[in-house]
Write an enzyme that holds these catalytic residues in place. Structure first.
Site, mmCIF file in Angstrom:
data_model
loop_
_atom_site.group_PDB
_atom_site.id
_atom_site.type_symbol
_atom_site.label_atom_id
_atom_site.label_comp_id
_atom_site.label_asym_id
_atom_site.label_seq_id
_atom_site.Cartn_x
_atom_site.Cartn_y
_atom_site.Cartn_z
ATOM 1 N N CYS A 157 0.787 -1.233 0.000
ATOM 2 C CA CYS A 157 0.000 0.000 0.000
ATOM 3 C C CYS A 157 0.822 1.289 0.000
ATOM 4 C CB CYS A 157 -0.951 -0.001 1.191
ATOM 5 S SG CYS A 157 -1.909 -1.513 1.306
ATOM 6 N N HIS A 287 -3.458 7.777 6.342
ATOM 7 C CA HIS A 287 -3.544 6.449 5.728
ATOM 8 C C HIS A 287 -4.923 5.874 6.033
ATOM 9 C CE1 HIS A 287 -2.189 2.823 3.866
ATOM 10 N NE2 HIS A 287 -2.413 2.106 4.954
ATOM 11 N N HIS A 321 -9.680 1.734 -0.626
ATOM 12 C CA HIS A 321 -8.229 1.618 -0.482
ATOM 13 C C HIS A 321 -7.683 1.091 -1.799
ATOM 14 C CE1 HIS A 321 -4.291 1.018 0.797
ATOM 15 N NE2 HIS A 321 -4.469 0.349 1.924
#
Length: 403
Positions: A157, A287, A321
């Site tokens: 990520c 995040h 995400h």
């Protein structure tokens, strides 16, 4: 390193104007139930881009015809003028390509395997190179007709956040004069089933930092910049990468280090390089995945560094995400924040019941914004394996040099 023009496509929209308007409005219109079948047949909400919004790539080589590359092409359409300008100014061989990704063409691999189980042969249209991690970089180089260094970064990520750091290193080394840099990831069953197996997916829309948070929504998207040492439009206000930091806490394969030691190291390094105090940060793109452990870690880390008073939001409830594309997409939202003149900020979407058991942050609600134009933004990207990246993006006035 100047980040000149931005191309972006995600669940929030397919142009910078559409993405920004929906981000400040807190729109979740692109979040929908996935039509991809899961092993346990459970429905999952994802951030999806409408298929009709993507080019077909019919004129490209067969091995380039993947959804991942269609997303990349849609984003690149918005920066094509800067790419052509750089080719004319520097030459195609002086333009590099660095891409963060984690899925590449895995969706096409899944379809090929399904065909194989039915027909005992792979479809003629399938090429194994479609799902290699280097495939997006190879496609972009061919699509934009540039021949400088090209490669992909795949560290889960934080992939495309690290790609931005690598682009700066290429420019500083004088190996190139411009870099097409960003990230792209597309939805596929492997990703959805994998996160479902980790018990990390939300039963509904994700709610980062909420007491009721129960996991993430996966998304797809692409975001790309044309990065250069010197601004392509010096007469206009410019956004540049003023600081960056990366660190690995090596705590666990999938869980964050509880006190965010690696995250703190990365953020501290970014602030130090940007020569900024915590108080100078106008906005933080968190995040903020919506998982219990990650949100608690990030809130703790920011508080330890004195950043709890900066206005902040997680944009993942609006985009999903986007995994390997997340770092670039969220840097793109910081870029748009710095370009906005009215103090508006991307909205934090959740039920409003902040988890009292974690350190409090200053989340951007419908009523909150800046009284001035943002000058410095922080973007956090934390990944599996303890790969932590923090970026500080800053704005110069027209004609000013980087500081």
């Amino acid at each position: 390193m100047y980040l000149n023009q931005l191309g972006v496509v995600c669940a929030l929209g397919t142009t910078t104007t559409e993405v920004w308007q929906n981000a400040v409005a807190g729109s979740q219109q692109g979040m929908q139930t996935s039509d991809l079948r899961l092993v346990d047949a459970s429905p999952l909400i994802v951030g999806q881009v409408a298929d009709e919004a993507l080019p077909t790539l019919a004129e490209q080589a067969a091995l380039f015809q993947t959804r991942n590359n269609r997303l990349a092409a849609a984003a690149l359409a918005n920066i094509r003028s800067d790419i052509e300008r750089c080719k004319a100014r520097f030459g195609a061989d002086r333009i590099g390509v660095i891409v963060g990704t984690s899925t590449s063409g895995i969706a096409e691999g899944e379809q090929a395997l399904k065909h194989y189980t039915q027909h005992h042969a792979l479809p003629a249209s399938f090429n194994y190179r479609m799902q290699e991690m280097t495939a997006p970089a190879d496609f972009i180089a061919a699509y934009c007709d540039v021949s400088g260094p090209r490669y992909s970064i795949s560290i889960a990520c934080s992939s495309s956040a690290r790609a931005l750091m690598s682009a700066r290193e290429l420019l500083q080394s004088n190996l190139v004069d411009a870099v097409i840099v960003g990230g792209v990831d597309s939805l596929c069953r492997l990703t959805l089933n994998g996160f479902r197996a980790l018990e990390s997916t939300s039963s509904g829309l994700c709610q980062p930092f909420s007491k009721q948070r129960d996991g993430i929504n996966i998304g797809e998207g692409a975001a790309f910049f044309v990065a250069t040492r010197e601004a392509l439009e010096p007469q206009q206000p410019q956004v540049y990468l003023s600081g960056a930091g990366h660190a690995s806490d090596a705590h666990h394969m999938t869980a964050p280090e509880p006190h965010g030691r690696g995250a703190q190291l990365a953020i501290s390094a970014a602030l130090k390089e940007a020569k900024l105090s915590p108080e100078a940060i106008d906005y933080i793109n968190l995040h903020g995945t919506g998982t219990p452990l990650n949100d608690a870690m990030e809130a703790y880390a920011l508080t330890e560094l004195g950043l709890q008073h900066s206005l902040a939001s997680s944009t993942k409830p609006m985009t999903g995400h986007t995994l390997g594309a997340a770092g670039a997409l969220e840097a793109a939202l910081c870029w748009l924040t710095l370009q906005a003149a009215d103090g508006q900020l991307p909205r934090h979407c959740y039920a409003g019941d902040y988890d009292a058991d974690i350190a409090p942050l200053s989340l951007v609600t419908a009523e909150r914004g800046l009284s001035h134009r943002a000058k410095h933004c922080l973007s956090n990207s934390f990944a599996f394996g303890g790969n932590n990246v923090a970026l500080v993006l800053s704005r110069n006035e027209a004609g000013a040099n980087q500081s």
